[in-house]
Enzyme design. Structure first.
Site, PDB file in Angstrom:
ATOM      1  N   GLU A 126      39.441  16.964  11.687  1.00  0.00           N
ATOM      2  CA  GLU A 126      38.155  16.872  10.985  1.00  0.00           C
ATOM      3  C   GLU A 126      37.037  16.598  11.975  1.00  0.00           C
ATOM      4  OE1 GLU A 126      36.468  14.060   7.425  1.00  0.00           O
ATOM      5  OE2 GLU A 126      38.462  14.940   7.156  1.00  0.00           O
ATOM      6  N   ASP A 128      32.947  15.582  11.550  1.00  0.00           N
ATOM      7  CA  ASP A 128      32.033  15.168  10.481  1.00  0.00           C
ATOM      8  C   ASP A 128      30.612  14.923  10.954  1.00  0.00           C
ATOM      9  OD1 ASP A 128      34.241  14.986   8.741  1.00  0.00           O
ATOM     10  OD2 ASP A 128      34.577  12.885   9.252  1.00  0.00           O
ATOM     11  N   GLU A 130      28.066  12.963   8.606  1.00  0.00           N
ATOM     12  CA  GLU A 130      27.920  12.303   7.311  1.00  0.00           C
ATOM     13  C   GLU A 130      26.581  11.576   7.287  1.00  0.00           C
ATOM     14  OE1 GLU A 130      32.511  11.240   6.220  1.00  0.00           O
ATOM     15  OE2 GLU A 130      31.567  10.155   7.878  1.00  0.00           O
ATOM     16  N   GLN A 143      26.005   9.544  10.607  1.00  0.00           N
ATOM     17  CA  GLN A 143      27.301   9.145  11.164  1.00  0.00           C
ATOM     18  C   GLN A 143      28.058  10.386  11.599  1.00  0.00           C
ATOM     19  OE1 GLN A 143      29.964   5.867   9.735  1.00  0.00           O
ATOM     20  NE2 GLN A 143      31.220   7.543   8.942  1.00  0.00           N
ATOM     21  N   THR A 144      28.581  10.356  12.818  1.00  0.00           N
ATOM     22  CA  THR A 144      29.422  11.445  13.322  1.00  0.00           C
ATOM     23  C   THR A 144      30.833  10.903  13.517  1.00  0.00           C
ATOM     24  OG1 THR A 144      28.971  10.963  15.658  1.00  0.00           O
ATOM     25  CG2 THR A 144      27.441  12.441  14.523  1.00  0.00           C
ATOM     26  N   ASN A 145      31.818  11.791  13.374  1.00  0.00           N
ATOM     27  CA  ASN A 145      33.198  11.341  13.518  1.00  0.00           C
ATOM     28  C   ASN A 145      34.085  12.523  13.893  1.00  0.00           C
ATOM     29  OD1 ASN A 145      35.345   9.565  13.560  1.00  0.00           O
ATOM     30  ND2 ASN A 145      35.115   8.897  11.430  1.00  0.00           N
ATOM     31  N   ARG A 153      43.466   6.521  11.403  1.00  0.00           N
ATOM     32  CA  ARG A 153      43.399   5.090  11.664  1.00  0.00           C
ATOM     33  C   ARG A 153      42.525   4.768  12.870  1.00  0.00           C
ATOM     34  NH1 ARG A 153      49.563   2.693  10.681  1.00  0.00           N
ATOM     35  NH2 ARG A 153      49.705   3.271   8.471  1.00  0.00           N
ATOM     36  N   ARG A 156      36.504   7.445  15.086  1.00  0.00           N
ATOM     37  CA  ARG A 156      35.699   7.655  16.287  1.00  0.00           C
ATOM     38  C   ARG A 156      34.236   7.849  15.881  1.00  0.00           C
ATOM     39  NH1 ARG A 156      40.848   9.424  17.534  1.00  0.00           N
ATOM     40  NH2 ARG A 156      41.537   8.761  19.623  1.00  0.00           N
ATOM     41  N   GLU A 220      32.247   2.536  -1.753  1.00  0.00           N
ATOM     42  CA  GLU A 220      33.295   1.645  -1.267  1.00  0.00           C
ATOM     43  C   GLU A 220      33.238   1.401   0.231  1.00  0.00           C
ATOM     44  OE1 GLU A 220      37.107   2.902  -2.553  1.00  0.00           O
ATOM     45  OE2 GLU A 220      36.662   2.671  -4.690  1.00  0.00           O
ATOM     46  N   GLY A 225      31.215  -2.052   2.919  1.00  0.00           N
ATOM     47  CA  GLY A 225      32.332  -2.337   2.026  1.00  0.00           C
ATOM     48  C   GLY A 225      31.961  -2.468   0.570  1.00  0.00           C
ATOM     49  N   ARG A 309      36.958  -4.430  16.693  1.00  0.00           N
ATOM     50  CA  ARG A 309      37.735  -3.503  15.872  1.00  0.00           C
ATOM     51  C   ARG A 309      39.001  -3.063  16.590  1.00  0.00           C
ATOM     52  NH1 ARG A 309      35.296   2.331  13.911  1.00  0.00           N
ATOM     53  NH2 ARG A 309      37.041   3.025  12.603  1.00  0.00           N
TER      54      ARG A 309
END
Length: 318
Positions: A126, A128, A130, A143-145, A153, A156, A220, A225, A309
């Site tokens: 994927e 992304d 976002e 947001q990039t990923n 898990r 990035r 969520e 959160g 993290r």
């Protein structure tokens, strides 16, 4: 009495000045003005397509309106909405002009991304972009990923502030993905590069993917959160999509890797080839400078700096 009245008038005037200055400060800090770097407008070099020619409705069909090269995707209490490309691609240039929902949009997510989760549910890739509605009115972030082989898990993520109001006009959001690197661009300015070399290779997306454009409820996770969930009192939330460009290597035979010549689709106004062309193998000097500007001025989170993290940082961070 006259002097007392004059003194009161002075205090009132000074208070008003302080209030105005504070207000101006708040406004300017929320909508800062930037002098953006000059870059080549790659989005002018590729052919734009009609929505119906490139996409099918993935979910929330009743919340999707299409008119030629323009689509409107709506999130309301009943559903979000999403489009998915008709073709799968093994590398290419993918771009769209998006206009985000105006007003209070906390928890709303507008996503422009490549994924093969439906074909490879246990080891999907994927890429992304976002766009996250946050806790304050008209406050969106980028947001990039990147995921590879189901490595969900290991997020990035890298996050950026906007340098413009994304709700007032259309802006370009672009992904370049080829065997050399993946580049995330906003208004043709690179904000992130994920190279396919060294420690990055193990986390590099390698299987054919579809392109998605979606709007959905991300309460969520998109706002600490669920601290600021979507408030449907402000619905509907409408994201507009226009001027889509899909120029890449079409792979529709189920192959997990590219082998031999691919079917180039989408087209380019010029001779630019985002899959095999040398112009897309590396960033130009101007693009590197522009990316440095974006990362210095606008990036506020990188997974490679999140030591709380990750006790052991992902290999590419070292």
């Amino acid at each position: 009495m006259a002097s007392l009245k004059k003194y009161k008038m002075k205090i009132m005037w000074e208070t008003a000045v302080v209030f105005c200055l504070c207000s101006l400060s708040l406004v300017s800090s929320h909508s800062r003005k930037f002098t953006t770097p000059n870059v080549t407008r790659l989005t002018d070099q590729f052919t734009k397509i009609a929505i119906e020619n490139g996409f099918v409705r993935r979910f929330g069909a009743h919340n999707i309106q299409v008119n030629g090269s323009l689509a409107k995707l709506t999130l309301d209490k009943s559903s979000g909405a999403g489009l998915v490309s008709k073709n799968k691609y093994q590398y290419g240039f993918f771009s769209a002009r998006l206009k985000l929902p105006a007003g209070f949009a906390s928890g709303v997510v507008v996503a422009f991304y490549l994924s093969n989760a439906e074909s490879y549910p246990k080891n999907h890739d994927e890429i992304d972009i976002e766009l996250l509605g946050r806790s304050r009115r008209d406050d969106w972030t980028i947001q990039t990923n990147v995921y590879a082989n189901g490595s969900t898990r290991t997020g990035r993520e890298e996050k950026f502030y906007f340098w413009f109001d994304p709700t007032q006009a259309f802006h370009d959001y672009t992904l370049i993905w080829n065997s050399h690197h993946t580049v995330f661009l906003v208004d043709n300015i690179p904000v992130r590069q994920f190279p396919n070399r060294g420690a990055f290779t193990s986390a590099y997306p390698s299987k054919p993917m579809s392109l998605y454009v979606t709007v959905w409820d991300g309460s969520e996770w998109a706002t600490k959160g669920g601290k600021y969930p979507v408030n449907y009192k402000y619905a509907p939330f409408v994201a507009s999509v226009a001027d889509v460009e899909l120029s890449g290597c079409s792979v529709n035979n189920g192959s997990s890797t590219r082998s031999g010549p691919c079917t180039k689709s989408g087209g380019s106004i010029s001779s630019l080839d985002p899959v095999d062309g040398q112009d897309f193998a590396t960033l130009s000097k101007n693009q590197i400078n522009a990316m440095d500007w974006a990362r210095r001025k606008l990036m506020f989170y990188s997974y490679c700096s999140d030591k709380s993290r990750y006790k052991v940082m992902p290999a590419e961070c070292n």
